[in-house]
Write a protein that holds these residues in place. Sequence first.
Motif, PDB file in Angstrom:
ATOM      1  N   GLY A 191      50.212   2.743 -16.646  1.00 56.16           N
ATOM      2  CA  GLY A 191      49.423   3.860 -17.144  1.00 56.16           C
ATOM      3  C   GLY A 191      50.200   5.032 -17.693  1.00 56.16           C
ATOM      4  O   GLY A 191      49.603   5.997 -18.165  1.00 56.16           O
ATOM      5  N   SER A 218      45.096  14.178 -20.460  1.00 52.87           N
ATOM      6  CA  SER A 218      44.952  13.488 -19.182  1.00 52.87           C
ATOM      7  C   SER A 218      45.574  12.098 -19.233  1.00 52.87           C
ATOM      8  O   SER A 218      45.643  11.479 -20.303  1.00 52.87           O
ATOM      9  CB  SER A 218      43.464  13.343 -18.825  1.00 52.87           C
ATOM     10  N   THR A 238      45.921   8.540 -16.393  1.00 44.96           N
ATOM     11  CA  THR A 238      45.691   7.939 -15.081  1.00 44.96           C
ATOM     12  C   THR A 238      46.766   6.901 -14.829  1.00 44.96           C
ATOM     13  O   THR A 238      46.949   5.983 -15.627  1.00 44.96           O
ATOM     14  CB  THR A 238      44.317   7.271 -15.004  1.00 44.96           C
ATOM     15  N   SER A 271      48.198   3.979 -12.265  1.00 41.87           N
ATOM     16  CA  SER A 271      47.734   3.062 -11.238  1.00 41.87           C
ATOM     17  C   SER A 271      48.912   2.363 -10.597  1.00 41.87           C
ATOM     18  O   SER A 271      49.948   2.159 -11.238  1.00 41.87           O
ATOM     19  CB  SER A 271      46.784   2.028 -11.843  1.00 41.87           C
ATOM     20  N   TRP A 293      52.473   9.298  -4.515  1.00 47.22           N
ATOM     21  CA  TRP A 293      53.159   9.379  -5.794  1.00 47.22           C
ATOM     22  C   TRP A 293      54.259  10.427  -5.730  1.00 47.22           C
ATOM     23  O   TRP A 293      54.059  11.522  -5.195  1.00 47.22           O
ATOM     24  CB  TRP A 293      52.173   9.745  -6.897  1.00 47.22           C
ATOM     25  N   PHE A 349      45.611  17.375 -10.467  1.00 47.29           N
ATOM     26  CA  PHE A 349      45.867  15.971 -10.151  1.00 47.29           C
ATOM     27  C   PHE A 349      45.041  15.563  -8.939  1.00 47.29           C
ATOM     28  O   PHE A 349      44.848  16.349  -8.013  1.00 47.29           O
ATOM     29  CB  PHE A 349      47.333  15.746  -9.808  1.00 47.29           C
ATOM     30  N   THR A 350      44.583  14.326  -8.941  1.00 46.70           N
ATOM     31  CA  THR A 350      43.896  13.781  -7.782  1.00 46.70           C
ATOM     32  C   THR A 350      44.428  12.374  -7.499  1.00 46.70           C
ATOM     33  O   THR A 350      44.855  11.664  -8.412  1.00 46.70           O
ATOM     34  CB  THR A 350      42.372  13.712  -7.990  1.00 46.70           C
ATOM     35  N   SER A 379      43.571   8.668  -5.429  1.00 52.76           N
ATOM     36  CA  SER A 379      42.509   7.865  -4.848  1.00 52.76           C
ATOM     37  C   SER A 379      43.053   6.485  -4.533  1.00 52.76           C
ATOM     38  O   SER A 379      44.126   6.109  -5.025  1.00 52.76           O
ATOM     39  CB  SER A 379      41.315   7.767  -5.810  1.00 52.76           C
ATOM     40  N   SER A 421      45.615   5.209  -7.268  1.00 52.67           N
ATOM     41  CA  SER A 421      45.738   5.815  -8.589  1.00 52.67           C
ATOM     42  C   SER A 421      46.044   7.301  -8.507  1.00 52.67           C
ATOM     43  O   SER A 421      45.800   7.950  -7.481  1.00 52.67           O
ATOM     44  CB  SER A 421      44.438   5.625  -9.376  1.00 52.67           C
ATOM     45  N   LEU A 422      46.578   7.798  -9.597  1.00 51.21           N
ATOM     46  CA  LEU A 422      46.843   9.224  -9.745  1.00 51.21           C
ATOM     47  C   LEU A 422      46.180   9.670 -11.036  1.00 51.21           C
ATOM     48  O   LEU A 422      46.592   9.227 -12.121  1.00 51.21           O
ATOM     49  CB  LEU A 422      48.343   9.500  -9.796  1.00 51.21           C
ATOM     50  N   GLN A 423      45.167  10.495 -10.925  1.00 54.27           N
ATOM     51  CA  GLN A 423      44.493  11.051 -12.089  1.00 54.27           C
ATOM     52  C   GLN A 423      45.125  12.394 -12.391  1.00 54.27           C
ATOM     53  O   GLN A 423      45.130  13.293 -11.546  1.00 54.27           O
ATOM     54  CB  GLN A 423      42.997  11.220 -11.813  1.00 54.27           C
ATOM     55  N   ASN A 472      45.136  15.595 -14.905  1.00 55.93           N
ATOM     56  CA  ASN A 472      44.419  16.366 -15.926  1.00 55.93           C
ATOM     57  C   ASN A 472      45.186  17.631 -16.269  1.00 55.93           C
ATOM     58  O   ASN A 472      46.057  18.061 -15.510  1.00 55.93           O
ATOM     59  CB  ASN A 472      43.028  16.731 -15.425  1.00 55.93           C
TER      60      ASN A 472
END
Length: 125
Positions: free
Chosen positions: A6, A15, A17, A19, A34, A66-67, A69, A78-80, A82
């Motif tokens: 990703g 943004s 993401t 994974s 991460w 960042f989030t 999940s 994952s690391l989202q 933004n």
Amino acid sequence: QLVESGGGLVQPGGSLTLSCAASGFAIDYYAVGWFRQAPGKEREGVLCITGRGIIATYADSVKGRFTISRDNGKNTFSLQMNALKPEDAGVYFCTADARPFGSCTDLRRSQEGPWGQGTQVAVSS
């Protein structure tokens, strides 16, 4: 084994993401997280999530942007990211704690578990 995907080039404010897919073990009970390393800088922690879903933010600079999940059913996390900034650029690594039932403090302290190979994130206009 952990494999990231990703990464890429994104403009400031954009943004991405990331994974991380685990194989050879089930991540269910492990803290995962991460880390990132910018050129010329030491590797730093970004975010972590425990097996119980407790989240710890290692880097204050990513708060609100960042989030993290996890999907235990898919054995991935994952690391989202933004509102990316140029200073977010670097190589991002996923990792898991070496022992189950640990905390995010344990993960950052030991860093003895498996690591992904890293994925490059570039933020530039």
